[in-house]
Design an enzyme around this catalytic site. Structure first.
Site, short mmCIF file in Angstrom:
data_model
loop_
_atom_site.label_atom_id
_atom_site.label_comp_id
_atom_site.label_asym_id
_atom_site.label_seq_id
_atom_site.Cartn_x
_atom_site.Cartn_y
_atom_site.Cartn_z
N CYS A 286 -19.31 -12.33 -12.92
CA CYS A 286 -19.99 -11.27 -12.17
C CYS A 286 -19.43 -11.16 -10.76
O CYS A 286 -19.77 -11.96 -9.88
CB CYS A 286 -21.49 -11.58 -12.14
SG CYS A 286 -22.45 -10.36 -11.23
N CYS B 296 -22.01 -10.44 -8.05
CA CYS B 296 -22.81 -11.61 -7.69
C CYS B 296 -22.01 -12.60 -6.85
O CYS B 296 -22.50 -13.16 -5.88
CB CYS B 296 -23.28 -12.34 -8.94
SG CYS B 296 -23.92 -11.28 -10.23
N ASP B 297 -20.76 -12.85 -7.24
CA ASP B 297 -20.05 -14.01 -6.70
C ASP B 297 -18.87 -13.68 -5.79
O ASP B 297 -18.32 -14.58 -5.15
CB ASP B 297 -19.52 -14.87 -7.87
CG ASP B 297 -20.66 -15.39 -8.73
OD1 ASP B 297 -21.78 -15.54 -8.20
OD2 ASP B 297 -20.45 -15.64 -9.93
C1 LIG Z 1 -23.35 -16.77 -13.79
C2 LIG Z 1 -24.21 -15.58 -13.43
C3 LIG Z 1 -24.44 -15.29 -12.09
C4 LIG Z 1 -25.25 -14.21 -11.75
N1 LIG Z 1 -25.48 -13.97 -10.42
C5 LIG Z 1 -26.28 -12.93 -10.07
C6 LIG Z 1 -26.55 -12.66 -8.69
O1 LIG Z 1 -26.03 -13.34 -7.79
N2 LIG Z 1 -27.36 -11.61 -8.41
C7 LIG Z 1 -27.92 -10.82 -9.37
O2 LIG Z 1 -28.69 -9.91 -9.04
N3 LIG Z 1 -27.67 -11.04 -10.68
C8 LIG Z 1 -26.86 -12.07 -11.06
N4 LIG Z 1 -26.57 -12.28 -12.38
C9 LIG Z 1 -27.09 -11.33 -13.38
C10 LIG Z 1 -28.56 -11.60 -13.67
O3 LIG Z 1 -28.73 -12.97 -13.97
C11 LIG Z 1 -29.02 -10.74 -14.84
O4 LIG Z 1 -28.80 -9.38 -14.55
C12 LIG Z 1 -30.52 -10.94 -15.09
O5 LIG Z 1 -30.79 -12.31 -15.33
C13 LIG Z 1 -31.01 -10.13 -16.28
O6 LIG Z 1 -32.36 -10.43 -16.45
P1 LIG Z 1 -33.10 -10.25 -17.86
O7 LIG Z 1 -34.46 -10.79 -17.65
O8 LIG Z 1 -32.93 -8.88 -18.33
O9 LIG Z 1 -32.28 -11.16 -18.89
P2 LIG Z 1 -31.88 -12.69 -18.91
O10 LIG Z 1 -31.79 -13.28 -17.57
O11 LIG Z 1 -30.69 -12.73 -19.79
O12 LIG Z 1 -33.12 -13.38 -19.65
C14 LIG Z 1 -33.38 -13.15 -21.00
C15 LIG Z 1 -34.10 -14.36 -21.56
O13 LIG Z 1 -34.52 -14.06 -22.89
C16 LIG Z 1 -34.33 -15.20 -23.70
N5 LIG Z 1 -34.20 -14.75 -25.09
C17 LIG Z 1 -33.17 -14.06 -25.65
N6 LIG Z 1 -33.43 -13.83 -26.96
C18 LIG Z 1 -34.64 -14.38 -27.22
C19 LIG Z 1 -35.43 -14.47 -28.40
N7 LIG Z 1 -35.04 -13.93 -29.57
N8 LIG Z 1 -36.62 -15.12 -28.34
C20 LIG Z 1 -37.04 -15.67 -27.16
N9 LIG Z 1 -36.32 -15.62 -26.02
C21 LIG Z 1 -35.14 -14.97 -26.04
C22 LIG Z 1 -33.06 -15.84 -23.15
O14 LIG Z 1 -33.01 -17.22 -23.49
C23 LIG Z 1 -33.23 -15.60 -21.65
O15 LIG Z 1 -33.87 -16.68 -21.02
C24 LIG Z 1 -25.80 -13.37 -12.76
C25 LIG Z 1 -25.56 -13.66 -14.11
C26 LIG Z 1 -24.78 -14.75 -14.45
C27 LIG Z 1 -24.53 -15.07 -15.91
#
Ligand SMILES: Cc1cc2nc3c(=O)[nH]c(=O)nc-3n(C[C@H](O)[C@H](O)[C@H](O)COP(=O)(O)OP(=O)(O)OC[C@H]3O[C@@H](n4cnc5c(N)ncnc54)[C@H](O)[C@@H]3O)c2cc1C
Length: 313
Positions: free
Chosen positions: A136, A139-140
């Site tokens: 990302c 992000c980084d």
């Molecule tokens: C290395 C890294 C660094 C990042 N740094 C930043 C940053 O600095 N700033 C920023 O704004 N964004 C950052 N991001 C992006 C940010 O993390 C994502 O945009 C955000 O987390 C998305 O949120 P979400 O809740 O939609 O999904 P997710 O964070 O992906 O959460 C989804 C959750 O659902 C769970 N899940 C999936 N399928 C199932 C299922 N069938 N049953 C039960 N649970 C399930 C998963 O285990 C997960 O915990 C980064 C991402 C990464 C990978």
């Protein structure tokens, strides 16, 4: 635990979208169960720091931020259980949520299962993720000021990220698996290609793939393999950015919800899916996935919760 009565809301996924939705449904006094298959916190558990989430003057620990969100959701009444959801089934009035161990009945559902970056399988990449290997740039990028980096990804979004990274870094080398002479080597719009090709900080490493990343605590170099000769050479860099797309966590919804051709959940602008009372939020959703940012996923979670409350009342 469920005793006879259905939950008002079951939230699937405990990342920023799911936990924010839980904070809102909790404050709306709706009985809420959040199911998480791994560790609550989602993708932000995979990185050390976050610097673009409002409310913190200094960069803050990303896992700690997610712990706080979890505690806030629990304080407001959400029950959190660790289980993977394998399916959603409409019943006569409600929905049955199938976990690997239990089933739950609920009046409404918020799907917040997120996505994961498409990874490359080269040796060491997993070990050094968040320690020089990044998926990302938004992000980084800031953490690589004045550094030398390499980038994998020669499509529109890869080249856009490479240009973005030039604001911070000393140099960006774009690794391309095709020969320079291949007209399809860069799969991006002509204007973007021109900008990248003319940029003084950007160079191309043609006909190469990442063989291995090296470094003990942090990445210090990348071994690149030439696809014609098979020769491997080490390039000393501080970072490797990978941008070859994302994969939504929606396999369990195939055949139940309307998904686009890549598997992202299709909703209207009130985050309603094709099933009444089933909402989607965060990176698993078609529009939000374009940005892949925690604040946007959290905003989606709030919208989905408010819409669920309206649906239930
Ligand atoms: C290395 C890294 C660094 C990042 N740094 C930043 C940053 O600095 N700033 C920023 O704004 N964004 C950052 N991001 C992006 C940010 O993390 C994502 O945009 C955000 O987390 C998305 O949120 P979400 O809740 O939609 O999904 P997710 O964070 O992906 O959460 C989804 C959750 O659902 C769970 N899940 C999936 N399928 C199932 C299922 N069938 N049953 C039960 N649970 C399930 C998963 O285990 C997960 O915990 C980064 C991402 C990464 C990978």
């Amino acid at each position: 635990m469920q005793e006879g009565k259905p939950y008002n809301v079951v939230i699937i996924g405990g990342g920023p979208a799911g936990l924010t939705a839980a904070i809102y449904t909790g404050r709306a006094l709706l009985s809420t169960l959040l199911l998480e298959k791994a560790v609550p916190g989602g993708q932000l558990n995979e990185t050390d720091f976050i610097e673009n989430f409002p409310g913190f003057e200094e960069k803050t620990s990303a896992p700690e931020l997610m712990q706080q969100m979890r505690k806030q959701a629990e304080r407001l009444g959400t029950e959190i259980l660790l289980d993977e959801v394998t399916g959603i089934e409409p019943t006569s009035h409600n929905y049955r949520i199938k976990g690997t161990r239990e089933e739950f009945e609920t009046r409404s559902v918020i799907i917040a299962t997120g996505s994961r970056p498409r990874e490359i399988s080269a040796d060491g990449v997993g070990r050094l993720k968040g320690k020089g290997v990044s998926y990302c740039a938004t992000c980084d990028g800031y953490f690589f000021q004045g550094k030398k980096i390499l980038e994998v990804g020669a499509g529109d979004s890869g080249l856009t990220e490479a240009l973005f990274l030039t604001k911070f870094v000393e140099s960006v080398g774009i690794i391309v698996r095709h020969q320079r002479s291949d007209p399809h080597a860069l799969r991006a719009s002509p204007i973007l290609k021109k900008r990248v090709q003319e940029h003084p900080k950007i160079t191309f490493l043609w006909n190469k793939v990442v063989d291995k990343v090296v470094g003990e605590k942090r990445l210090t170099g990348v071994l690149l393999k030439d696809l014609t000769t098979g020769e491997v050479e080490e390039v000393k860099v501080d970072g490797l950015f990978i941008n070859i797309g994302h994969l939504p966590e929606t396999d369990f919804l195939q055949g139940t919800l309307n998904l686009d051709e890549h598997g992202y959940i299709i909703t209207d602008d009130r985050l309603r899916t094709n099933l009444p009372g089933v909402f989607a939020a965060g990176d698993a959703r078609i529009v939000t996935s374009r940005y892949a940012q925690a604040i946007i996923a959290a905003g989606d979670g709030a919208i989905a919760a408010i819409e669920a409350e309206k649906y239930l009342s």
